[in-house]
Design an enzyme around this catalytic site. Structure first.
Site, PDB file in Angstrom:
ATOM      1  CE  LYS A  33     -13.012 -10.172 -27.531  1.00  0.00           C
ATOM      2  NZ  LYS A  33     -12.337 -11.481 -27.619  1.00  0.00           N
ATOM      3  CE1 TYR A 245      -5.284  18.992 -44.593  1.00  0.00           C
ATOM      4  CE2 TYR A 245      -6.845  17.317 -43.841  1.00  0.00           C
ATOM      5  CZ  TYR A 245      -6.107  18.462 -43.611  1.00  0.00           C
ATOM      6  OH  TYR A 245      -6.180  19.082 -42.398  1.00  0.00           O
TER       7      TYR A 245
HETATM    8  C1  LIG Z   1     -13.261 -12.483 -28.175  1.00  0.00           C
HETATM    9  C2  LIG Z   1     -13.355 -13.841 -27.639  1.00  0.00           C
HETATM   10  C3  LIG Z   1     -14.502 -14.620 -27.850  1.00  0.00           C
HETATM   11  C4  LIG Z   1     -15.647 -14.192 -28.748  1.00  0.00           C
HETATM   12  O1  LIG Z   1     -15.337 -14.478 -30.087  1.00  0.00           O
HETATM   13  P1  LIG Z   1     -16.399 -14.211 -31.261  1.00  0.00           P
HETATM   14  O2  LIG Z   1     -15.714 -14.713 -32.469  1.00  0.00           O
HETATM   15  O3  LIG Z   1     -16.616 -12.742 -31.322  1.00  0.00           O
HETATM   16  O4  LIG Z   1     -17.629 -14.943 -30.909  1.00  0.00           O
HETATM   17  C5  LIG Z   1     -14.586 -15.850 -27.209  1.00  0.00           C
HETATM   18  N1  LIG Z   1     -13.582 -16.282 -26.425  1.00  0.00           N
HETATM   19  C6  LIG Z   1     -12.446 -15.576 -26.229  1.00  0.00           C
HETATM   20  C7  LIG Z   1     -11.377 -16.139 -25.378  1.00  0.00           C
HETATM   21  C8  LIG Z   1     -12.301 -14.335 -26.841  1.00  0.00           C
HETATM   22  O5  LIG Z   1     -11.161 -13.655 -26.658  1.00  0.00           O
END
Ligand SMILES: *Cc1c(COP(=O)(O)O)cnc(C)c1O
Length: 336
Positions: A33, A245
């Protein structure tokens, strides 16, 4: 141009460490993601497929569409499709109202709220949700939950896991078959004794930035991404010259100062000039970070902002996830 260097070797190393915990690469569902935690969605999907990863997890249908074809399954966490997605793409049911909104024939996985109270149906609503899923003509492919504190000391992980296992026992005894069960994220996977579920949803560990507090054993993982900026221009300045800046970057001695091509417009955190960011080589950013630039003593053609997003995050008082996912998709990703 600035670039994010992606180490294939470190990524494969991490996947191997993860597969040792799950006891098979087949039980790894790689979380891709948010542009693969900023690493580059299709680049990381290609590398994962090359390493033999068969399952992926994404946030949106667009991400699923971009990586589909490389994996047997792609699970969409946070979007409801208007029509049945392509083969292998399945969608999370985050509460009961999602069910009526899904197109008949859609493959779904039911998220159960075992204590985080962010998404998922309550444990005492699961039976009704399963009925509604069947009635709507959806194909149930999995049941999942998420831990609120697997990366923290305390009992949360254990009681949430017990609730999930009790649900599994009950539903399997009632005849539920052919679905996969999963609850572990990176932290849960690395703290659990032996892993017994069907897949683990692993994100941050694969990118090499999982941190667990004492007294947990530090996971043996390697950061995958390092961020590099290129020199745009250079000048000689006198002692007392004030750079950028607000003139907040004051030179104590005369010297050479260069400007590099990363700023907060690229997703780099702006921070505060009074507490300057320190690069891995020990130099500090001089003055305020601009939208597209920052300044530094010296004239190297390129400089590394981090080898380990976790170390950068610590300087900003945030977590590696934030430093990584903020990185603009316009930054070139280069696998080496
Ligand atoms: C983002 C996410 C993960 C992965 O989590 P990590 O801590 O990066 O391993 C697993 N399950 C769900 C539902 C998530 O939203």
């Amino acid at each position: 141009m600035s670039f994010l260097r992606i180490s294939r070797e470190n990524f494969f190393y991490n996947l191997n460490q993860i597969a040792r915990k799950t006891q098979s690469i087949d039980r790894v569902a790689l979380v891709l993601k948010d542009n693969a935690y900023g690493h580059g969605l299709t680049l990381m999907a290609d590398l994962a497929a090359e390493a033999g990863v068969r399952h992926a997890v994404v946030r949106t249908l667009a991400e699923a569409e971009a990586v589909r074809g490389r994996f047997e399954t792609v699970l969409v966490l946070s979007e409801i499709p208007e029509k049945v997605p392509e083969n292998g793409v399945r969608v999370v049911v985050n509460d009961r109202s999602c069910i009526a909104a899904m197109p008949a024939g859609c493959e779904v996985e039911l998220k159960v709220d075992t204590g985080m109270h962010r998404s998922g149906v309550a444990l005492d609503e699961v039976d009704r949700a399963l009925e509604a899923i069947a009635k709507r003509g959806l194909a149930l492919k999995g049941v999942l939950t998420h831990y609120r504190g697997a990366d923290e000391m305390g009992s949360d992980y254990f009681w949430q896991r017990r609730r999930f296992e009790a649900l599994r026992d009950r539903l399997e005894r009632a005849g539920l078959k052919g679905v996969r069960w999963h609850s572990h994220n990176s932290a849960a996977l690395f703290r659990c004794g032996s892993f017994e579920e069907d897949v683990a949803r692993v994100g941050i560990a694969a990118y090499g930035c999982l941190r667990l507090p004492e007294p947990f054993e530090a996971p043996d993982l390697r950061p995958v991404a390092s961020l590099w900026a290129k020199r745009l221009s250079t000048r000689r300045l006198c002692a007392g010259a004030r750079v950028g800046y607000g003139g907040e970057g004051e030179l104590k001695e005369a010297g050479t100062v260069s400007t590099y091509d990363i700023g907060y417009g690229d997703g780099w955190l702006r921070g505060e000039a009074r507490r300057p960011y320190r690069l891995p080589d020990g130099r500090e950013i001089l003055g305020r970070v601009s939208m597209d630039m920052f300044s530094l003593r010296g004239e190297d053609e390129k400089v590394c902002l981090f080898h380990d997003a976790g170390e950068a995050a610590a300087q900003f008082g945030t977590i590696a996830y934030e430093v990584l996912v903020r990185l603009s998709p316009h930054i070139r990703r280069v696998a080496e």
